[in-house]
Scaffold this motif. Structure first.
Motif, PDB file in Angstrom:
ATOM      1  N   LYS A  99       0.817  -1.211   0.000  1.00 32.81           N
ATOM      2  CA  LYS A  99       0.000   0.000   0.000  1.00 32.81           C
ATOM      3  C   LYS A  99       0.854   1.266   0.000  1.00 32.81           C
ATOM      4  O   LYS A  99       0.380   2.342   0.374  1.00 32.81           O
ATOM      5  N   GLY A 100       2.100   1.151  -0.394  1.00 35.77           N
ATOM      6  CA  GLY A 100       2.959   2.328  -0.453  1.00 35.77           C
ATOM      7  C   GLY A 100       3.679   2.576   0.851  1.00 35.77           C
ATOM      8  O   GLY A 100       4.816   2.151   1.043  1.00 35.77           O
ATOM      9  N   LYS A 101       3.020   3.236   1.772  1.00 37.81           N
ATOM     10  CA  LYS A 101       3.617   3.521   3.078  1.00 37.81           C
ATOM     11  C   LYS A 101       3.397   2.392   4.076  1.00 37.81           C
ATOM     12  O   LYS A 101       3.892   2.456   5.202  1.00 37.81           O
ATOM     13  N   ALA A 102       2.667   1.384   3.675  1.00 35.80           N
ATOM     14  CA  ALA A 102       2.367   0.271   4.581  1.00 35.80           C
ATOM     15  C   ALA A 102       2.209  -1.007   3.776  1.00 35.80           C
ATOM     16  O   ALA A 102       2.033  -0.987   2.554  1.00 35.80           O
ATOM     17  N   ALA A 103       2.295  -2.127   4.486  1.00 39.96           N
ATOM     18  CA  ALA A 103       2.000  -3.433   3.897  1.00 39.96           C
ATOM     19  C   ALA A 103       0.775  -4.000   4.604  1.00 39.96           C
ATOM     20  O   ALA A 103       0.519  -3.698   5.772  1.00 39.96           O
ATOM     21  N   ILE A 104       0.022  -4.802   3.886  1.00 39.90           N
ATOM     22  CA  ILE A 104      -1.109  -5.516   4.474  1.00 39.90           C
ATOM     23  C   ILE A 104      -0.882  -7.013   4.308  1.00 39.90           C
ATOM     24  O   ILE A 104      -0.682  -7.501   3.196  1.00 39.90           O
ATOM     25  N   LEU A 105      -0.884  -7.716   5.437  1.00 41.44           N
ATOM     26  CA  LEU A 105      -0.812  -9.172   5.435  1.00 41.44           C
ATOM     27  C   LEU A 105      -2.223  -9.717   5.620  1.00 41.44           C
ATOM     28  O   LEU A 105      -2.964  -9.241   6.486  1.00 41.44           O
ATOM     29  N   VAL A 106      -2.597 -10.701   4.830  1.00 43.20           N
ATOM     30  CA  VAL A 106      -3.882 -11.373   5.009  1.00 43.20           C
ATOM     31  C   VAL A 106      -3.603 -12.728   5.657  1.00 43.20           C
ATOM     32  O   VAL A 106      -3.036 -13.620   5.037  1.00 43.20           O
ATOM     33  N   MET A 107      -3.976 -12.837   6.924  1.00 47.12           N
ATOM     34  CA  MET A 107      -3.777 -14.064   7.689  1.00 47.12           C
ATOM     35  C   MET A 107      -5.069 -14.881   7.627  1.00 47.12           C
ATOM     36  O   MET A 107      -6.104 -14.468   8.155  1.00 47.12           O
ATOM     37  N   ARG A 108      -5.020 -16.022   6.943  1.00 47.32           N
ATOM     38  CA  ARG A 108      -6.217 -16.859   6.779  1.00 47.32           C
ATOM     39  C   ARG A 108      -6.145 -18.075   7.692  1.00 47.32           C
ATOM     40  O   ARG A 108      -5.137 -18.786   7.711  1.00 47.32           O
ATOM     41  N   THR A 109      -7.218 -18.287   8.439  1.00 54.35           N
ATOM     42  CA  THR A 109      -7.297 -19.442   9.332  1.00 54.35           C
ATOM     43  C   THR A 109      -8.579 -20.211   9.021  1.00 54.35           C
ATOM     44  O   THR A 109      -9.676 -19.647   9.064  1.00 54.35           O
ATOM     45  N   GLU A 110      -8.413 -21.475   8.680  1.00 57.58           N
ATOM     46  CA  GLU A 110      -9.550 -22.348   8.393  1.00 57.58           C
ATOM     47  C   GLU A 110      -9.684 -23.349   9.530  1.00 57.58           C
ATOM     48  O   GLU A 110      -8.702 -23.978   9.934  1.00 57.58           O
ATOM     49  N   VAL A 111     -10.889 -23.477  10.053  1.00 58.81           N
ATOM     50  CA  VAL A 111     -11.136 -24.291  11.239  1.00 58.81           C
ATOM     51  C   VAL A 111     -12.141 -25.382  10.910  1.00 58.81           C
ATOM     52  O   VAL A 111     -13.197 -25.116  10.317  1.00 58.81           O
ATOM     53  N   ALA A 112     -11.798 -26.613  11.298  1.00 56.93           N
ATOM     54  CA  ALA A 112     -12.685 -27.753  11.045  1.00 56.93           C
ATOM     55  C   ALA A 112     -12.647 -28.701  12.231  1.00 56.93           C
ATOM     56  O   ALA A 112     -11.607 -28.848  12.893  1.00 56.93           O
ATOM     57  N   ASP A 113     -13.777 -29.341  12.495  1.00 63.01           N
ATOM     58  CA  ASP A 113     -13.825 -30.378  13.525  1.00 63.01           C
ATOM     59  C   ASP A 113     -14.113 -31.718  12.863  1.00 63.01           C
ATOM     60  O   ASP A 113     -14.014 -31.853  11.631  1.00 63.01           O
ATOM     61  N   ASP A 114     -14.468 -32.721  13.648  1.00 63.84           N
ATOM     62  CA  ASP A 114     -14.678 -34.062  13.102  1.00 63.84           C
ATOM     63  C   ASP A 114     -15.848 -34.127  12.121  1.00 63.84           C
ATOM     64  O   ASP A 114     -15.935 -35.055  11.305  1.00 63.84           O
ATOM     65  N   GLU A 115     -16.745 -33.155  12.190  1.00 65.09           N
ATOM     66  CA  GLU A 115     -17.899 -33.150  11.303  1.00 65.09           C
ATOM     67  C   GLU A 115     -17.654 -32.358  10.025  1.00 65.09           C
ATOM     68  O   GLU A 115     -18.509 -32.329   9.139  1.00 65.09           O
ATOM     69  N   GLY A 116     -16.488 -31.687   9.935  1.00 65.70           N
ATOM     70  CA  GLY A 116     -16.181 -30.925   8.726  1.00 65.70           C
ATOM     71  C   GLY A 116     -15.870 -29.473   9.026  1.00 65.70           C
ATOM     72  O   GLY A 116     -15.669 -29.080  10.185  1.00 65.70           O
TER      73      GLY A 116
END
Length: 312
Positions: A122-139
């Motif tokens: 973004k010029g004067k800044a950076a943007i990190l996109v932190m993606r977290t996917e969560v699943a249990d035994d049912e999906g």
């Protein structure tokens, strides 16, 4: 350079087991103002509020996904990923998106898999996109995207990222509510797992350029979703399919949020929740609530912008 973009994007995803129970859910709800609704005569015993605070009636507000497992998908974790080495005082949470596959259970165990999905210049800044996917035994349960804004780390010639933003809502809002923020709100909210000293330590806040500690953006995020669910969705948390916002300004403990809501039935209702499969009643046709949030004490200075709740 403190951010090695290639290394950050190529790093292996990190997986961790997470667990939560009713105490975690209740603490989170209290941290976003449950049982403190100023519009109710006795909010601590109001039946609508007991759905957030009493274990025998408990349901889970979807924004709990941002702290489930003691905040595993949070900003701090994103800063520990390979290729990322930045000064915490230069970091702000820029935005947050949650996509729900199905309602979050009161008690749960799951696997959270996190990675840096994108790095934008973004010029004067950076943007990190932190993606977290969560699943249990049912999906799959939910997907979190945290946009992490790092001042002074832009200018490396990278992709600027998506430039499209939703048009501001027009006309009079369908509902407007005000939600006061307690002086100790940040201290209570941080017990759910976000230990960034920016929200508690006056000296650290000054280093980051603030007169005093500010409220967590995700606390405002949760307070806003609760207001939408309680006023326009009949108190039914299972109707929420996705929830996105951009953090446009700071809030200080002791201030009051002014939350304006526009109900747009049918807009964005199909295929608009990040490709979620609709299990558990979160699929099919629905509608959209557009929201703006301002600081009532400061002439409605913007706090949350580009805020969209998609629902059944």
């Amino acid at each position: 350079m403190p951010i090695d973009v290639a290394q950050a994007l190529a790093a292996e995803p990190r997986s961790a087991e997470i667990a939560w129970g009713h105490k975690d859910v209740q603490l989170y709800h209290l941290g976003i103002g449950a049982a403190a609704d100023p519009d109710k005569h006795h909010p601590a015993t109001d039946p609508d509020e007991l759905r957030y605070t009493l274990e025998s009636r408990l349901h889970v507000l979807p924004s709990f996904a941002t702290v489930a497992g003691a905040g595993s998908p949070g900003v701090i974790n994103g800063l520990s990923m390979p290729g990322v080495d930045v000064n915490l005082a230069h970091v702000l949470h820029g935005g947050q998106t949650i996509g729900l596959h199905r309602p979050i259970p009161v008690e749960g165990k799951a696997v959270a898999t996190s990675r840096i999905a994108a790095v934008y210049d973004k010029g004067k800044a950076a943007i990190l996109v932190m993606r977290t996917e969560v699943a249990d035994d049912e999906g799959p349960l939910w997907t979190n995207d945290a946009q992490i804004f790092v001042r002074g780390e832009g200018g490396f010639g990278g992709d600027r990222g998506p430039s499209t933003r939703p048009e501001p809502p027009t006309g009079e809002p369908d509902r407007t509510v005000e939600r006061p923020i307690r002086e100790d709100q940040a201290l209570l909210y941080r017990l759910s797992g976000d230990w960034n000293p920016l929200h508690a330590d006056p000296e650290f806040a000054k280093l980051a350029g603030f007169d005093r500690p500010i409220l967590h953006g995700l606390c405002t995020y949760g307070m806003t979703l609760k207001a939408v669910v309680d006023t326009l969705l009949g108190g039914d948390v299972s109707r929420v399919r996705s929830y996105a916002t951009r953090f446009a300004g700071v809030v200080y403990p002791g201030e009051t949020l002014r939350i304006r809501m526009w109900q747009l039935d049918g807009e964005g209702a199909e295929g608009g929740n990040g490709g979620m499969d609709g299990k558990g009643g979160n699929g099919g046709k629905g509608g959209t609530v557009r929201v703006t949030v301002g600081a009532a004490d400061r002439d409605d200075a913007p706090v949350l912008a580009d805020t969209v709740v998609e629902h059944n």
